[in-house]
Design a protein around this motif. Sequence first.
Motif, PDB file in Angstrom:
ATOM      1  N   ASN A  33      -6.825 -41.767  13.598  1.00  0.00           N
ATOM      2  CA  ASN A  33      -6.141 -43.059  13.672  1.00  0.00           C
ATOM      3  C   ASN A  33      -5.136 -43.122  14.820  1.00  0.00           C
ATOM      4  N   VAL A  34      -4.989 -44.319  15.353  1.00  0.00           N
ATOM      5  CA  VAL A  34      -4.050 -44.597  16.439  1.00  0.00           C
ATOM      6  C   VAL A  34      -2.937 -45.479  15.877  1.00  0.00           C
ATOM      7  N   ALA A  35      -1.687 -45.125  16.171  1.00  0.00           N
ATOM      8  CA  ALA A  35      -0.555 -45.882  15.639  1.00  0.00           C
ATOM      9  C   ALA A  35       0.035 -46.861  16.643  1.00  0.00           C
ATOM     10  N   ASN A  36      -0.035 -46.523  17.934  1.00  0.00           N
ATOM     11  CA  ASN A  36       0.631 -47.355  18.950  1.00  0.00           C
ATOM     12  C   ASN A  36      -0.274 -47.546  20.166  1.00  0.00           C
ATOM     13  N   PRO A  37      -1.223 -48.448  20.076  1.00  0.00           N
ATOM     14  CA  PRO A  37      -2.098 -48.670  21.233  1.00  0.00           C
ATOM     15  C   PRO A  37      -1.327 -49.329  22.375  1.00  0.00           C
ATOM     16  N   PRO A  38      -1.724 -49.062  23.620  1.00  0.00           N
ATOM     17  CA  PRO A  38      -0.983 -49.567  24.789  1.00  0.00           C
ATOM     18  C   PRO A  38      -1.394 -50.978  25.197  1.00  0.00           C
ATOM     19  N   VAL A  39      -1.518 -51.870  24.216  1.00  0.00           N
ATOM     20  CA  VAL A  39      -1.934 -53.245  24.488  1.00  0.00           C
ATOM     21  C   VAL A  39      -1.163 -54.196  23.576  1.00  0.00           C
ATOM     22  N   LYS A  40      -1.250 -55.483  23.883  1.00  0.00           N
ATOM     23  CA  LYS A  40      -0.527 -56.499  23.120  1.00  0.00           C
ATOM     24  C   LYS A  40      -1.474 -57.612  22.688  1.00  0.00           C
ATOM     25  N   ASP A  41      -1.054 -58.356  21.657  1.00  0.00           N
ATOM     26  CA  ASP A  41      -1.789 -59.554  21.262  1.00  0.00           C
ATOM     27  C   ASP A  41      -1.826 -60.560  22.407  1.00  0.00           C
ATOM     28  N   ASN A  42      -2.875 -61.403  22.373  1.00  0.00           N
ATOM     29  CA  ASN A  42      -3.053 -62.483  23.357  1.00  0.00           C
ATOM     30  C   ASN A  42      -3.277 -61.974  24.776  1.00  0.00           C
ATOM     31  N   GLN A  43      -3.650 -60.709  24.906  1.00  0.00           N
ATOM     32  CA  GLN A  43      -3.994 -60.148  26.207  1.00  0.00           C
ATOM     33  C   GLN A  43      -5.347 -59.451  26.103  1.00  0.00           C
ATOM     34  N   TRP A  44      -6.211 -59.676  27.087  1.00  0.00           N
ATOM     35  CA  TRP A  44      -7.507 -59.017  27.089  1.00  0.00           C
ATOM     36  C   TRP A  44      -7.341 -57.526  27.376  1.00  0.00           C
ATOM     37  N   TYR A  45      -8.111 -56.726  26.683  1.00  0.00           N
ATOM     38  CA  TYR A  45      -8.206 -55.301  27.009  1.00  0.00           C
ATOM     39  C   TYR A  45      -9.667 -54.880  26.916  1.00  0.00           C
ATOM     40  N   THR A  46      -9.995 -53.785  27.570  1.00  0.00           N
ATOM     41  CA  THR A  46     -11.360 -53.268  27.543  1.00  0.00           C
ATOM     42  C   THR A  46     -11.441 -52.082  26.593  1.00  0.00           C
ATOM     43  N   GLN A  47     -12.290 -52.230  25.583  1.00  0.00           N
ATOM     44  CA  GLN A  47     -12.537 -51.150  24.628  1.00  0.00           C
ATOM     45  C   GLN A  47     -13.829 -50.438  25.018  1.00  0.00           C
ATOM     46  N   GLU A  48     -13.749 -49.127  25.121  1.00  0.00           N
ATOM     47  CA  GLU A  48     -14.934 -48.319  25.387  1.00  0.00           C
ATOM     48  C   GLU A  48     -15.219 -47.411  24.205  1.00  0.00           C
ATOM     49  N   ILE A  49     -16.499 -47.258  23.892  1.00  0.00           N
ATOM     50  CA  ILE A  49     -16.965 -46.329  22.863  1.00  0.00           C
ATOM     51  C   ILE A  49     -18.060 -45.488  23.500  1.00  0.00           C
ATOM     52  N   ILE A  50     -17.872 -44.180  23.529  1.00  0.00           N
ATOM     53  CA  ILE A  50     -18.837 -43.273  24.128  1.00  0.00           C
ATOM     54  C   ILE A  50     -19.287 -42.280  23.058  1.00  0.00           C
ATOM     55  N   VAL A  51     -20.581 -42.220  22.840  1.00  0.00           N
ATOM     56  CA  VAL A  51     -21.149 -41.281  21.866  1.00  0.00           C
ATOM     57  C   VAL A  51     -22.208 -40.453  22.572  1.00  0.00           C
ATOM     58  N   GLN A  52     -22.066 -39.136  22.475  1.00  0.00           N
ATOM     59  CA  GLN A  52     -23.080 -38.245  23.018  1.00  0.00           C
ATOM     60  C   GLN A  52     -23.155 -37.012  22.124  1.00  0.00           C
ATOM     61  N   GLY A  53     -24.293 -36.866  21.464  1.00  0.00           N
ATOM     62  CA  GLY A  53     -24.409 -35.795  20.483  1.00  0.00           C
ATOM     63  C   GLY A  53     -23.449 -36.036  19.332  1.00  0.00           C
TER      64      GLY A  53
END
Length: 220
Positions: free
Chosen positions: A141-161
């Motif tokens: 779990n993440v408690a303090n993401p470096p982003v704010k509401d009403n602002q676009w951010y890019t989420q990446e999900i990488i799965v390998q094995g």
Amino acid sequence: MMPSRLFVLAALASLTVLAPSAVLRAESPAATDTEAGFVSLFDGQSLSGWKANENVESWKVEDGQLVCAGPRSHLFYVGDQAPLKNFHFKADVKTTPGSNAGIYFHTRYQDSGWPKFGYECQVNISHHDPKKTSSLYAVKNVANPPVKDNQWYTQEIIVQGKHIVLKVNGETLVDYTEPDNKQPESDQFTRRLDQGTFALQAHDPDSKVYFKNLRVKKLP
């Protein structure tokens, strides 16, 4: 002197013809594309390739964006790229204050309820749930993401094995390797890698979240 004048005029004419196409090539997305191998999962105009389960009205397409706002619903990707096993996924996300959503992966379509299969990448900046954006929900779990509401951010999900990496705006927030002997957590949730598809979550009537530029690259 006449042949040389004809040569000059011909050369100028060829430049006139070539210049517009050269400009077009410079402005073409392909010329500046830094995401080679990625395939779009959302056409920006419709829900083609996606299937909502309960409360279909919770999903709309507005101004090239997928918008979730309404009772619980999950929008499953059912297009040509599924099922997926190893991949690099990206989406641009914007939350509104107090909103909650999610991006499931390695999941499967189901008619109702919270998705049983796969993992959830949390989408939540200011909702009361302490598991915030880019959490591997209930696992890392993440408690303090470096982003704010009403602002676009890019989420990446990488799965390998057995390896999962979750990034926000290029910053790694979760780096998790699933144990080889990991068992399903319960009858309600597996939280285990296999293969499957993506699902976007409309969490509740008080949550409104935007998604756009959903794309994926399959990995070996």
